[in-house]
Design a protein around this motif. Structure first.
Motif, mmCIF file in Angstrom:
data_model
loop_
_atom_site.group_PDB
_atom_site.id
_atom_site.type_symbol
_atom_site.label_atom_id
_atom_site.label_comp_id
_atom_site.label_asym_id
_atom_site.label_seq_id
_atom_site.Cartn_x
_atom_site.Cartn_y
_atom_site.Cartn_z
ATOM 1 N N LEU A 60 0.825 -1.211 0.000
ATOM 2 C CA LEU A 60 0.000 0.000 0.000
ATOM 3 C C LEU A 60 0.858 1.260 0.000
ATOM 4 C CD1 LEU A 60 -2.878 -0.961 2.444
ATOM 5 C CD2 LEU A 60 -3.023 -0.614 -0.023
ATOM 6 N N ARG A 61 1.889 1.300 0.833
ATOM 7 C CA ARG A 61 2.751 2.478 0.897
ATOM 8 C C ARG A 61 3.542 2.658 -0.388
ATOM 9 N NH1 ARG A 61 7.197 1.634 3.543
ATOM 10 N NH2 ARG A 61 6.196 0.363 5.095
ATOM 11 N N PHE A 62 3.888 1.554 -1.019
ATOM 12 C CA PHE A 62 4.686 1.602 -2.238
ATOM 13 C C PHE A 62 3.851 2.016 -3.450
ATOM 14 C CE2 PHE A 62 7.466 -0.272 -5.497
ATOM 15 C CZ PHE A 62 8.696 0.181 -5.039
ATOM 16 N N VAL A 63 2.626 1.544 -3.516
ATOM 17 C CA VAL A 63 1.772 1.751 -4.692
ATOM 18 C C VAL A 63 0.971 3.050 -4.618
ATOM 19 C CG1 VAL A 63 -0.223 0.787 -5.908
ATOM 20 C CG2 VAL A 63 1.625 -0.706 -5.190
ATOM 21 N N GLU A 64 0.645 3.516 -3.414
ATOM 22 C CA GLU A 64 -0.268 4.649 -3.252
ATOM 23 C C GLU A 64 0.127 5.899 -4.040
ATOM 24 O OE1 GLU A 64 -1.472 8.393 -1.880
ATOM 25 O OE2 GLU A 64 0.411 7.573 -1.165
ATOM 26 N N PRO A 65 1.380 6.377 -3.973
ATOM 27 C CA PRO A 65 1.690 7.607 -4.712
ATOM 28 C C PRO A 65 1.500 7.468 -6.213
ATOM 29 C CG PRO A 65 3.467 7.059 -3.202
ATOM 30 C CD PRO A 65 2.530 5.913 -3.202
ATOM 31 N N PHE A 66 1.834 6.304 -6.741
ATOM 32 C CA PHE A 66 1.724 6.089 -8.181
ATOM 33 C C PHE A 66 0.276 5.897 -8.610
ATOM 34 C CE2 PHE A 66 5.781 4.351 -6.660
ATOM 35 C CZ PHE A 66 6.579 5.375 -7.129
ATOM 36 N N ALA A 67 -0.504 5.235 -7.760
ATOM 37 C CA ALA A 67 -1.937 5.095 -8.053
ATOM 38 C C ALA A 67 -2.606 6.469 -8.032
ATOM 39 C CB ALA A 67 -2.592 4.164 -7.036
ATOM 40 N N TRP A 68 -2.231 7.293 -7.035
ATOM 41 C CA TRP A 68 -2.798 8.645 -6.953
ATOM 42 C C TRP A 68 -2.442 9.452 -8.193
ATOM 43 C CZ3 TRP A 68 -6.452 11.249 -4.894
ATOM 44 C CH2 TRP A 68 -6.434 12.633 -4.962
ATOM 45 N N ARG A 69 -1.195 9.391 -8.631
ATOM 46 C CA ARG A 69 -0.792 10.115 -9.843
ATOM 47 C C ARG A 69 -1.572 9.613 -11.049
ATOM 48 N NH1 ARG A 69 5.665 9.819 -9.461
ATOM 49 N NH2 ARG A 69 5.922 11.041 -7.580
ATOM 50 N N ARG A 70 -1.736 8.303 -11.154
ATOM 51 C CA ARG A 70 -2.442 7.717 -12.305
ATOM 52 C C ARG A 70 -3.885 8.201 -12.352
ATOM 53 N NH1 ARG A 70 -3.351 6.867 -16.941
ATOM 54 N NH2 ARG A 70 -4.180 4.905 -17.680
ATOM 55 N N LEU A 71 -4.521 8.297 -11.192
ATOM 56 C CA LEU A 71 -5.926 8.714 -11.148
ATOM 57 C C LEU A 71 -6.109 10.208 -11.384
ATOM 58 C CD1 LEU A 71 -7.128 6.599 -8.111
ATOM 59 C CD2 LEU A 71 -7.665 6.218 -10.525
ATOM 60 N N THR A 72 -5.107 11.022 -11.050
ATOM 61 C CA THR A 72 -5.288 12.473 -11.130
ATOM 62 C C THR A 72 -4.463 13.165 -12.206
ATOM 63 O OG1 THR A 72 -3.569 12.862 -9.485
ATOM 64 C CG2 THR A 72 -5.826 12.635 -8.681
ATOM 65 N N LEU A 73 -3.481 12.498 -12.764
ATOM 66 C CA LEU A 73 -2.551 13.160 -13.679
ATOM 67 C C LEU A 73 -3.237 13.769 -14.892
ATOM 68 C CD1 LEU A 73 0.401 13.806 -14.188
ATOM 69 C CD2 LEU A 73 0.586 11.643 -15.418
ATOM 70 N N HIS A 74 -4.181 13.069 -15.473
ATOM 71 C CA HIS A 74 -4.823 13.562 -16.693
ATOM 72 C C HIS A 74 -5.699 14.798 -16.464
ATOM 73 C CE1 HIS A 74 -7.891 10.973 -14.921
ATOM 74 N NE2 HIS A 74 -8.772 11.645 -15.620
ATOM 75 N N ARG A 75 -6.074 15.062 -15.221
ATOM 76 C CA ARG A 75 -6.939 16.211 -14.962
ATOM 77 C C ARG A 75 -6.309 17.248 -14.038
ATOM 78 N NH1 ARG A 75 -10.869 12.603 -11.222
ATOM 79 N NH2 ARG A 75 -9.502 12.652 -9.438
#
Length: 159
Positions: A60-75
């Motif tokens: 969770l700690r490893f994946v969270e920042p990248f998941a957050w970027r993936r969900l918000t980067l396009h907007r």
């Protein structure tokens, strides 16, 4: 334009995270081994439950920042005003006053895009700190760095 959720600077954070979790796992295993000698035998399930908890928190700690970027980067949209830098990743907003910018470093990709760091923290994006710590995937990074340099009076440093 380069739109990966991974940045070059993330490699150092990933290495630290993996080393930290390996050390944590070793300490927990040693404590369980010592407790086994003092308190009587632990069965394998106890070790698997504790090890699984450590593994789950690591993932969770490893994946969270990248998941957050993936969900918000396009907007995500960044704004630079004469008083602050604002990041709007969808609905909410985060901002940093120009006077609070600690460091002005940037990394430029071959296509002229890149990212700008405004903070010395080692967190990947500053989201949990409610400030703008970096601007990710800026199309013309040198233009933004020149503007921030002019507004803050800081000399930018390329990484």
């Amino acid at each position: 334009m380069h739109r990966s959720v991974f940045l070059r600077a993330d490699a150092a954070w990933m290495r630290f995270s993996l080393k930290f979790d390996a050390a944590l796992f070793a300490v927990v295993a040693a404590v369980m081994w010592l407790a086994d000698g003092w308190l009587g035998p632990f069965d394998v399930w106890n070790f698997l439950i504790v090890g699984g908890g450590i593994l789950a928190s690591t993932v969770l700690r490893f994946v969270e920042p990248f998941a957050w970027r993936r969900l918000t980067l396009h907007r995500t949209t960044y704004y630079v005003t004469n008083r602050r830098v604002v990041c709007v990743p969808g609905r909410g907003e985060r901002s940093t006053e120009l006077s609070d910018i600690e460091v002005l470093t940037f990394l430029e990709e071959a296509d002229g895009s890149g990212h700008v760091r405004l903070d010395r923290r080692h967190t990947p994006d500053g989201f949990m700190n409610a400030v703008v710590a970096e601007l990710i995937h800026v199309p013309n990074v040198r233009e933004v760095v020149a503007l921030l340099s002019e507004l803050t009076g800081q000399t930018p440093e390329q990484r």
